[in-house]
Design a protein around this motif. Structure first.
Motif, PDB file in Angstrom:
ATOM      1  N   ASN A  58      -6.407   3.791  -2.816  1.00  0.00           N
ATOM      2  CA  ASN A  58      -4.861   4.113  -3.103  1.00  0.00           C
ATOM      3  C   ASN A  58      -5.122   5.416  -2.232  1.00  0.00           C
ATOM      4  OD1 ASN A  58      -3.293   4.406  -4.838  1.00  0.00           O
ATOM      5  ND2 ASN A  58      -4.052   5.603  -6.327  1.00  0.00           N
ATOM      6  N   ALA A  59      -6.004   6.246  -2.268  1.00  0.00           N
ATOM      7  CA  ALA A  59      -5.553   7.939  -2.147  1.00  0.00           C
ATOM      8  C   ALA A  59      -5.447   8.432  -0.351  1.00  0.00           C
ATOM      9  CB  ALA A  59      -6.706   8.559  -2.183  1.00  0.00           C
ATOM     10  N   HIS A  62      -2.107   6.720  -0.661  1.00  0.00           N
ATOM     11  CA  HIS A  62      -1.005   7.835  -0.727  1.00  0.00           C
ATOM     12  C   HIS A  62      -0.929   8.686   0.705  1.00  0.00           C
ATOM     13  CE1 HIS A  62       1.052  10.248  -3.177  1.00  0.00           C
ATOM     14  NE2 HIS A  62       0.380  11.964  -2.645  1.00  0.00           N
ATOM     15  N   GLU A  63      -1.675   9.142   1.360  1.00  0.00           N
ATOM     16  CA  GLU A  63      -1.491   9.919   1.992  1.00  0.00           C
ATOM     17  C   GLU A  63      -0.570   9.118   3.285  1.00  0.00           C
ATOM     18  OE1 GLU A  63      -5.609  10.794   3.944  1.00  0.00           O
ATOM     19  OE2 GLU A  63      -6.387  12.371   2.059  1.00  0.00           O
ATOM     20  N   GLN A  65       1.882   6.954   2.563  1.00  0.00           N
ATOM     21  CA  GLN A  65       3.189   7.079   2.294  1.00  0.00           C
ATOM     22  C   GLN A  65       3.369   8.379   2.449  1.00  0.00           C
ATOM     23  OE1 GLN A  65       2.895   5.907  -2.308  1.00  0.00           O
ATOM     24  NE2 GLN A  65       5.215   5.762  -1.945  1.00  0.00           N
ATOM     25  N   GLU A  66       3.314   9.985   1.916  1.00  0.00           N
ATOM     26  CA  GLU A  66       3.140  10.550   1.662  1.00  0.00           C
ATOM     27  C   GLU A  66       3.763  11.111   3.854  1.00  0.00           C
ATOM     28  OE1 GLU A  66       0.383  13.597   0.214  1.00  0.00           O
ATOM     29  OE2 GLU A  66       1.538  13.177  -1.132  1.00  0.00           O
TER      30      GLU A  66
END
Length: 195
Positions: A58-59, A62-63, A65-66
């Motif tokens: 998930n991290a 998230h990275e 996605q960022e």
């Protein structure tokens, strides 16, 4: 598939314990005998490992996605810059076309003025040549007139001298003629004396 659809909150250790306590009686009823304590710990460890792995994934997601968000912003900024460049390019093309048209018009005007000036210069050059030829001819005629004047002055001077000489000769001749017309003196008449 059921594990992959779980959220991060579903793998919270406290919630896992509550879930285990709530459903432990039902699980005991469904099974023939009680579960050994080691198997529960093993399942818990596996769930925690899965939870950790999912949190890491998930991290990472998230990275990513960022990163995708940053890239999307960068792409949007570049697209906006390209749009501005294209707009400026269009404005520059319009200005360039206007400048070219203006320059072409001014160049035509300058060429026309240059042609007129060239014609004027040729006309002035021709007039200058004609005036120069006329001036040379007048100088030649003036030289001839001056030479003729000198000749005439010489002839007049010679004629004046001849006239003077002729007048002197005439005067001399007239004096000579007057002398010839004077009668010679008569001798005195001698009268006889009386005795």
């Amino acid at each position: 598939s059921s594990v992959s659809s779980l959220n991060d909150e579903d793998f919270d250790p406290l919630r896992v314990r509550r879930f285990h306590r709530k459903h432990s009686s039902r699980r005991r009823e469904d099974r023939t005998g009680p579960r050994p304590p080691g198997s529960v710990k093993k399942i818990y460890k596996e769930l925690v490992a899965i939870n950790n792995k999912l949190q890491e994934e998930n991290a990472l997601l998230h990275e990513r996605q960022e990163e995708l968000g940053r890239r999307e912003l960068l792409v949007l900024e570049r697209e906006k810059a390209l749009d501005e460049i294209e707009e400026q390019h269009g404005d520059l093309n319009k200005q360039w076309a206007i400048m070219q048209h203006k320059q072409k018009r001014e160049l035509g005007e300058w060429e026309e003025a240059l042609r007129e000036r060239t014609k004027e210069n040729k006309r002035l050059q021709h007039s200058f040549e004609v005036m120069k030829q006329a001036n040379d001819q007048l100088r030649k005629q003036l030289t001839e007139v001056e030479e003729l004047k000198k000749k005439l002055e010489t002839q007049v001077s010679s004629l004046e001298r001849r006239v003077v000489n002729l007048q002197r000769k005439q005067q001399f001749a007239e004096r000579q003629k007057g002398v010839e017309n004077i009668p010679p003196p008569q001798p005195a008449e001698i009268k006889p004396t009386k005795p």
